[in-house]
Design a protein around this motif. Structure first.
Motif, PDB file in Angstrom:
ATOM      1  N   ALA A  60       0.853  -1.184   0.000  1.00  0.00           N
ATOM      2  CA  ALA A  60       0.000   0.000   0.000  1.00  0.00           C
ATOM      3  C   ALA A  60       0.893   1.239   0.000  1.00  0.00           C
ATOM      4  N   ARG A  70      -5.158   8.088  10.469  1.00  0.00           N
ATOM      5  CA  ARG A  70      -6.360   7.284  10.659  1.00  0.00           C
ATOM      6  C   ARG A  70      -7.530   8.177  10.257  1.00  0.00           C
ATOM      7  N   GLU A 117       2.000   1.275   9.208  1.00  0.00           N
ATOM      8  CA  GLU A 117       0.998   0.530   9.965  1.00  0.00           C
ATOM      9  C   GLU A 117       0.116   1.490  10.761  1.00  0.00           C
ATOM     10  N   ALA A 119      -2.269   3.376   9.550  1.00  0.00           N
ATOM     11  CA  ALA A 119      -2.895   4.383   8.675  1.00  0.00           C
ATOM     12  C   ALA A 119      -3.882   3.710   7.725  1.00  0.00           C
ATOM     13  N   ASP A 120      -4.961   4.417   7.418  1.00  0.00           N
ATOM     14  CA  ASP A 120      -5.900   3.933   6.407  1.00  0.00           C
ATOM     15  C   ASP A 120      -6.263   5.017   5.404  1.00  0.00           C
ATOM     16  N   ALA A 121      -5.532   6.150   5.434  1.00  0.00           N
ATOM     17  CA  ALA A 121      -5.774   7.241   4.493  1.00  0.00           C
ATOM     18  C   ALA A 121      -4.566   8.169   4.508  1.00  0.00           C
ATOM     19  N   PRO A 144     -11.606   6.614   4.575  1.00  0.00           N
ATOM     20  CA  PRO A 144     -10.679   5.487   4.474  1.00  0.00           C
ATOM     21  C   PRO A 144     -10.377   5.165   3.011  1.00  0.00           C
ATOM     22  N   GLY A 145      -9.102   4.982   2.698  1.00  0.00           N
ATOM     23  CA  GLY A 145      -8.680   4.687   1.337  1.00  0.00           C
ATOM     24  C   GLY A 145      -8.308   5.906   0.524  1.00  0.00           C
ATOM     25  N   ARG A 150      -4.095   0.346  -2.753  1.00  0.00           N
ATOM     26  CA  ARG A 150      -3.884  -0.890  -2.012  1.00  0.00           C
ATOM     27  C   ARG A 150      -2.731  -1.702  -2.619  1.00  0.00           C
TER      28      ARG A 150
END
Length: 411
Positions: A60, A70, A117, A119-121, A144-145, A150
């Protein structure tokens, strides 16, 4: 039909349409398969799909310069009421992260950096400010994203990198390189033998022309069209008008040809002789196309090798070969749909745009409809899935579904 079956020259000129010729004259011949270096395979046609041994990009990563976060920590953020996050560190390009994103924290990250690790955005740097050392404020929320791709978003493990039957374009070669594919099985370039005919035709090198003589201009132009279509042209010389000469020449070149083109041998004055020579060795599919210029065109097969007989007029010959011969060269090379420089299609869905901005929208063509292909600019697969692109002009605020558009095809 065969010339030897007693069909008259007049009946030969029951013309077929160009559309009928493209759909109905479909020789089964395809060139052999060979393995070539992927870096040298542009415009070659894959003989089978090529699949990726691993996911791409494989990790990612960020698609923007900014801060890995986050997403939940940014909800409700605005210019008037920003979210404040603690700066926990930074990601270096080409290195695995050495820091994670804790709740309420952020990690600086460049475009292409590995997502740490936690993080999602990724929030763009333009939507942040550093108000004090070790603290950033976020002025716009992210979902998110957002701002990332990905690990398998470009291609999944085992996913198709390139498909069989479509000539390879520059983005395809890039995707193959990204997947570590250095060799690929492709169809060999079709060998196209060009025979010129006529007692009046002389080589281009002829310094002085006798009365009535013309230099062979058509064959050189045909060779260039063949090369542009991925074929290997062979100029096999000039055949005189004496009886049996063309039949003998055809018999000589057929064993080494994937396609034979008879140049200047299908004009009104010589059409029966040309058709007879071809029919002595094979079968004439049609002799006459409903096109101007170019009506006296012959399509045939001799021992499984397609033969195209062109009109004597150079302009007519080149027009017809561009319409019928070039697609045939591509088909012999295994192409399922010969590439075209551009085509018209109807949009399969609405396309949004902003006035004052020129948008280039990638599209996939299916059944005369242009289906937009969307995705982050970091993904090569967006280009490899697309057959071409549509330009939304600056004044427009979008294009509605069903709008007829010009699709510029990728080459």
């Amino acid at each position: 039909m065969r010339v030897g079956d007693g069909v008259s020259g007049r009946e030969f000129f029951t013309a077929r349409t160009v559309a009928e010729a493209l759909a109905g004259f479909a020789p089964a011949r395809r060139t052999a398969v060979e393995t070539v270096a992927a870096a040298d395979a542009r415009h070659r046609v894959p003989a089978a799909p090529v699949r990726s041994a691993a996911a791409l990009p494989g990790f990612a990563k960020s698609t923007v310069d900014g801060f890995a976060v986050r997403a939940a920590d940014t909800y409700g953020a605005s210019e008037g009421l920003p979210s404040y996050l603690d700066l926990a560190g930074a990601v270096r390009m080409g290195r695995a992260p050495t820091v994670a994103v804790p709740p309420g924290g952020a990690v600086a990250i460049p475009t292409g950096g590995v997502l740490p690790e936690g993080a999602d955005a990724v929030v763009m740097v333009e939507h942040t400010a550093e108000t004090m050392p070790g603290t950033i404020e976020v002025t716009r929320p992210v979902a998110p994203g957002a701002g990332l791709v990905r690990a398998d978003e470009d291609v999944a493990a085992g996913g198709e990198l390139v498909r069989a039957g479509r000539p390879l374009r520059a983005p395809d070669l890039g995707l193959l390189a990204a997947a570590g594919v250095t060799e690929i099985a492709v169809h060999a370039r079709p060998r196209v033998v060009v025979l010129s005919t006529g007692d009046e035709v002389v080589p281009p090198s002829t310094r002085e022309l006798a009365p009535g003589q013309v230099r062979d201009a058509t064959a050189s132009a045909l060779a260039a069209l063949v090369a542009d279509a991925g074929g290997v042209p062979e100029l096999a010389g000039i055949v005189g008008d004496e009886p049996g000469a063309l039949t003998a020449a055809l018999r000589d070149v057929l064993p080494r040809a994937d396609l034979v083109v008879v140049s200047a041998g299908s004009s009104v004055g010589t059409r029966d002789e040309t058709a007879g020579a071809v029919a002595a060795l094979g079968e004439v599919w049609c002799h006459g196309l409903a096109i101007r210029p170019g009506k006296p065109t012959l399509l045939a097969e001799c021992g499984g090798v397609p033969v195209v007989g062109l009109p004597g007029n150079p302009l007519s010959a080149l027009v017809v070969f561009g319409l019928v011969g070039v697609p045939l060269v591509w088909r012999l090379a295994g192409a399922q749909a010969p590439p075209q420089p551009g085509t018209r299609a109807h949009l399969a869905r609405d396309v949004a745009s902003a006035a004052g901005r020129l948008d280039v929208v990638q599209v996939e063509l299916r059944d005369g409809r242009a289906h937009p292909v969307f995705g982050p600019s970091a993904l090569l697969s967006v280009l490899t899935r697309a057959d071409g692109y549509v330009v939304v002009p600056e004044p427009a605020t979008g294009l509605a579904e069903g709008t007829e558009v010009t699709v510029t095809l990728h080459r």
